[in-house]
Design a protein around this motif. Sequence first.
Motif, PDB file in Angstrom:
ATOM      1  N   ASP A  84      11.594   5.669  42.151  1.00  8.97           N
ATOM      2  CA  ASP A  84      11.935   5.370  43.537  1.00  8.97           C
ATOM      3  C   ASP A  84      11.984   3.859  43.734  1.00  8.97           C
ATOM      4  O   ASP A  84      11.153   3.122  43.216  1.00  8.97           O
ATOM      5  CB  ASP A  84      10.893   5.967  44.480  1.00  8.97           C
ATOM      6  CG  ASP A  84      10.916   7.490  44.510  1.00  8.97           C
ATOM      7  OD1 ASP A  84      11.982   8.056  44.183  1.00  8.97           O
ATOM      8  OD2 ASP A  84       9.882   8.095  44.843  1.00  8.97           O
TER       9      ASP A  84
ATOM     10  N   HIS B 204      18.961   3.117  31.911  1.00  8.33           N
ATOM     11  CA  HIS B 204      19.557   3.801  33.057  1.00  8.33           C
ATOM     12  C   HIS B 204      18.794   5.071  33.383  1.00  8.33           C
ATOM     13  O   HIS B 204      18.491   5.363  34.554  1.00  8.33           O
ATOM     14  CB  HIS B 204      21.024   4.129  32.771  1.00  8.33           C
ATOM     15  CG  HIS B 204      21.730   4.784  33.918  1.00  8.33           C
ATOM     16  ND1 HIS B 204      21.581   6.128  34.222  1.00  8.33           N
ATOM     17  CD2 HIS B 204      22.579   4.292  34.854  1.00  8.33           C
ATOM     18  CE1 HIS B 204      22.305   6.432  35.278  1.00  8.33           C
ATOM     19  NE2 HIS B 204      22.929   5.329  35.677  1.00  8.33           N
TER      20      HIS B 204
ATOM     21  N   VAL C 150      28.165   4.795  37.897  1.00 10.09           N
ATOM     22  CA  VAL C 150      27.800   3.460  38.363  1.00 10.09           C
ATOM     23  C   VAL C 150      28.965   2.912  39.188  1.00 10.09           C
ATOM     24  O   VAL C 150      30.103   3.357  39.029  1.00 10.09           O
ATOM     25  CB  VAL C 150      27.489   2.487  37.205  1.00 10.09           C
ATOM     26  CG1 VAL C 150      26.183   2.846  36.525  1.00 10.09           C
ATOM     27  CG2 VAL C 150      28.631   2.448  36.202  1.00 10.09           C
ATOM     28  N   GLU C 151      28.659   1.963  40.057  1.00 15.74           N
ATOM     29  CA  GLU C 151      29.710   1.361  40.879  1.00 15.74           C
ATOM     30  C   GLU C 151      30.643   0.495  40.045  1.00 15.74           C
ATOM     31  O   GLU C 151      31.855   0.467  40.275  1.00 15.74           O
ATOM     32  CB  GLU C 151      29.087   0.509  41.989  1.00 15.74           C
ATOM     33  CG  GLU C 151      28.337   1.296  43.052  1.00 15.74           C
ATOM     34  CD  GLU C 151      27.750   0.376  44.106  1.00 15.74           C
ATOM     35  OE1 GLU C 151      28.362  -0.687  44.400  1.00 15.74           O
ATOM     36  OE2 GLU C 151      26.670   0.694  44.629  1.00 15.74           O
TER      37      GLU C 151
ATOM     38  N   SER D 227      16.586   5.491  36.849  1.00 17.96           N
ATOM     39  CA  SER D 227      17.044   6.546  37.757  1.00 17.96           C
ATOM     40  C   SER D 227      15.911   7.472  38.190  1.00 17.96           C
ATOM     41  O   SER D 227      16.045   8.192  39.182  1.00 17.96           O
ATOM     42  CB  SER D 227      18.155   7.361  37.087  1.00 17.96           C
ATOM     43  OG  SER D 227      19.277   6.546  36.792  1.00 17.96           O
TER      44      SER D 227
ATOM     45  N   LYS E 110      16.079  -0.609  48.154  1.00 20.09           N
ATOM     46  CA  LYS E 110      16.180  -0.331  46.729  1.00 20.09           C
ATOM     47  C   LYS E 110      16.674  -1.552  45.971  1.00 20.09           C
ATOM     48  O   LYS E 110      17.561  -2.273  46.427  1.00 20.09           O
ATOM     49  CB  LYS E 110      17.137   0.832  46.491  1.00 20.09           C
ATOM     50  CG  LYS E 110      16.539   2.200  46.707  1.00 20.09           C
ATOM     51  CD  LYS E 110      17.481   3.278  46.194  1.00 20.09           C
ATOM     52  CE  LYS E 110      16.824   4.647  46.267  1.00 20.09           C
ATOM     53  NZ  LYS E 110      17.690   5.706  45.686  1.00 20.09           N
TER      54      LYS E 110
ATOM     55  N   TYR F 187      27.266   8.684  32.887  1.00 22.12           N
ATOM     56  CA  TYR F 187      26.533   8.220  34.062  1.00 22.12           C
ATOM     57  C   TYR F 187      27.497   7.662  35.107  1.00 22.12           C
ATOM     58  O   TYR F 187      28.572   7.168  34.767  1.00 22.12           O
ATOM     59  CB  TYR F 187      25.537   7.112  33.680  1.00 22.12           C
ATOM     60  CG  TYR F 187      24.616   7.453  32.539  1.00 22.12           C
ATOM     61  CD1 TYR F 187      23.551   8.331  32.706  1.00 22.12           C
ATOM     62  CD2 TYR F 187      24.815   6.898  31.279  1.00 22.12           C
ATOM     63  CE1 TYR F 187      22.698   8.643  31.654  1.00 22.12           C
ATOM     64  CE2 TYR F 187      23.968   7.193  30.223  1.00 22.12           C
ATOM     65  CZ  TYR F 187      22.916   8.068  30.419  1.00 22.12           C
ATOM     66  OH  TYR F 187      22.092   8.362  29.377  1.00 22.12           O
TER      67      TYR F 187
ATOM     68  N   ALA G  67      14.752   1.948  43.026  1.00 25.63           N
ATOM     69  CA  ALA G  67      15.697   1.274  42.135  1.00 25.63           C
ATOM     70  C   ALA G  67      16.949   2.126  41.967  1.00 25.63           C
ATOM     71  O   ALA G  67      16.890   3.364  41.976  1.00 25.63           O
ATOM     72  CB  ALA G  67      15.067   1.012  40.773  1.00 25.63           C
ATOM     73  N   GLU G  68      18.071   1.457  41.803  1.00 26.83           N
ATOM     74  CA  GLU G  68      19.341   2.145  41.581  1.00 26.83           C
ATOM     75  C   GLU G  68      20.207   1.305  40.651  1.00 26.83           C
ATOM     76  O   GLU G  68      20.435   0.117  40.899  1.00 26.83           O
ATOM     77  CB  GLU G  68      20.069   2.344  42.908  1.00 26.83           C
ATOM     78  CG  GLU G  68      21.417   3.044  42.774  1.00 26.83           C
ATOM     79  CD  GLU G  68      22.154   3.152  44.091  1.00 26.83           C
ATOM     80  OE1 GLU G  68      23.176   3.864  44.125  1.00 26.83           O
ATOM     81  OE2 GLU G  68      21.721   2.517  45.076  1.00 26.83           O
ATOM     82  N   VAL G  69      20.653   1.899  39.560  1.00 26.40           N
ATOM     83  CA  VAL G  69      21.552   1.208  38.642  1.00 26.40           C
ATOM     84  C   VAL G  69      22.959   1.245  39.238  1.00 26.40           C
ATOM     85  O   VAL G  69      23.540   2.312  39.414  1.00 26.40           O
ATOM     86  CB  VAL G  69      21.543   1.854  37.247  1.00 26.40           C
ATOM     87  CG1 VAL G  69      22.537   1.132  36.330  1.00 26.40           C
ATOM     88  CG2 VAL G  69      20.148   1.810  36.643  1.00 26.40           C
ATOM     89  N   VAL G  70      23.494   0.064  39.555  1.00 26.26           N
ATOM     90  CA  VAL G  70      24.805  -0.009  40.213  1.00 26.26           C
ATOM     91  C   VAL G  70      25.880  -0.570  39.308  1.00 26.26           C
ATOM     92  O   VAL G  70      27.073  -0.428  39.599  1.00 26.26           O
ATOM     93  CB  VAL G  70      24.722  -0.844  41.505  1.00 26.26           C
ATOM     94  CG1 VAL G  70      23.768  -0.199  42.501  1.00 26.26           C
ATOM     95  CG2 VAL G  70      24.296  -2.282  41.213  1.00 26.26           C
TER      96      VAL G  70
ATOM     97  N   ARG H 127      18.867  -3.245  43.351  1.00 20.06           N
ATOM     98  CA  ARG H 127      20.162  -2.991  42.705  1.00 20.06           C
ATOM     99  C   ARG H 127      20.076  -3.524  41.275  1.00 20.06           C
ATOM    100  O   ARG H 127      19.897  -4.718  41.063  1.00 20.06           O
ATOM    101  CB  ARG H 127      21.291  -3.650  43.490  1.00 20.06           C
ATOM    102  CG  ARG H 127      21.541  -3.005  44.839  1.00 20.06           C
ATOM    103  CD  ARG H 127      22.534  -3.806  45.674  1.00 20.06           C
ATOM    104  NE  ARG H 127      23.808  -3.982  45.006  1.00 20.06           N
ATOM    105  CZ  ARG H 127      24.824  -3.106  45.034  1.00 20.06           C
ATOM    106  NH1 ARG H 127      24.679  -1.960  45.710  1.00 20.06           N
ATOM    107  NH2 ARG H 127      25.963  -3.338  44.418  1.00 20.06           N
TER     108      ARG H 127
END
Length: 365
Positions: free
Chosen positions: A25, A18, A49-50, A22, A3, A47, A27-30, A5
């Motif tokens: 497939d 975002h 997020v890290e 989301s 994925k 939302y 991809a991930e918003v971190v 980031r």
Amino acid sequence: MGKLRIGIAGTSRGSHFHEDFSKVDGAEVVAIMDPDKRARQAFCDKYQVEYALASYEDLLNAGIDVVVIASPLQLHAAQAIDALNQDIHVLSEVTAAATLEDCKLLLQAAKNSNAQYMMAENYCYIRENIAIRNMVRAGLFGDIYFAEGEYLHNVTYLHYDEHGKPTWRRKETMGKRGCTYGTHSLGPPLDWFNERVKLVNCLGPGSHTEPAYENDDTTMMLCRTESGALITIRLDMVSNRPHNMGYYSLQGTKGCYEAPRVPGGTHRIWLTDYTQSKEEWLALPDVYGDFLPAELIDFPEEAKDSHHWGADYFMVKDFVHRILEQRPVAIDIYKSLEMTLPGILSEQSITRNGAPIEVPDVRKW
């Protein structure tokens, strides 16, 4: 590659990005970044997020593969350059840059980077505009020689913040004369013509609705392409009238296209290969089956609540897939600058009473 980031600079427009990332497939918003603490907190309340960061430098060092630049316009080029210098892929909001010098610096950074740059001109992903592009490439319009694009959107309520201080929109789009936010209107026609603008003329009627503003109420930008075709662009972000943020027309030797000027109207085409009568228009959706992929005809649920008539979702999905598959992005650095430069050069033309200004060929820089 697993994925992607994703890091997002700017939480206002960034919240829309975002939501779309989301849904895709791969991809991930971190991480998100915003210098405004309240904006970061509001984003994190909605939302997960890290990382929620205050500085752009920290965002680039958060282990991201892609940065989405949803910052104020004047920061786009510098932030993109910083990311490209670290081999981080860039998806930048429009316009790509605000000055000619920034365009040159951005091009050099993109050429030196192992990462890809794409300007997020979502209007090129609007369903109707894709259908017209595919029909042009199929030859149904014959030789095309004229197009129009209009962006009429009164956003004066966004020109000052809650404390009465001017925002970037007031400074960057209304603080100088010219077609300062024209890529939404110019991008799709350039996609249809598949060539660059060579000369630009710009005129305006002055400031009437907001007399204190430096930019004109309406700006008209005439673009002459390399082949001699003409594209007219109208930009108006202050006039008191209903919005019309996506009007286009196209004329060729074998037919024409007209978008509706009021909400609820029908996109229409007239083509010698399809139409029996010289006065008979066809509804553009009637030929979708011949010129659009099934996904764009049926519209998946993910696209139905996406902004700009679903275009944001399709743009983000296409960008992610191209990066993961290591294919060139659709609106690369050259196309991005070719969409951006006419507006920048229009600032010179309008101060010279509409004199023609030559637009440099970025592919020869």
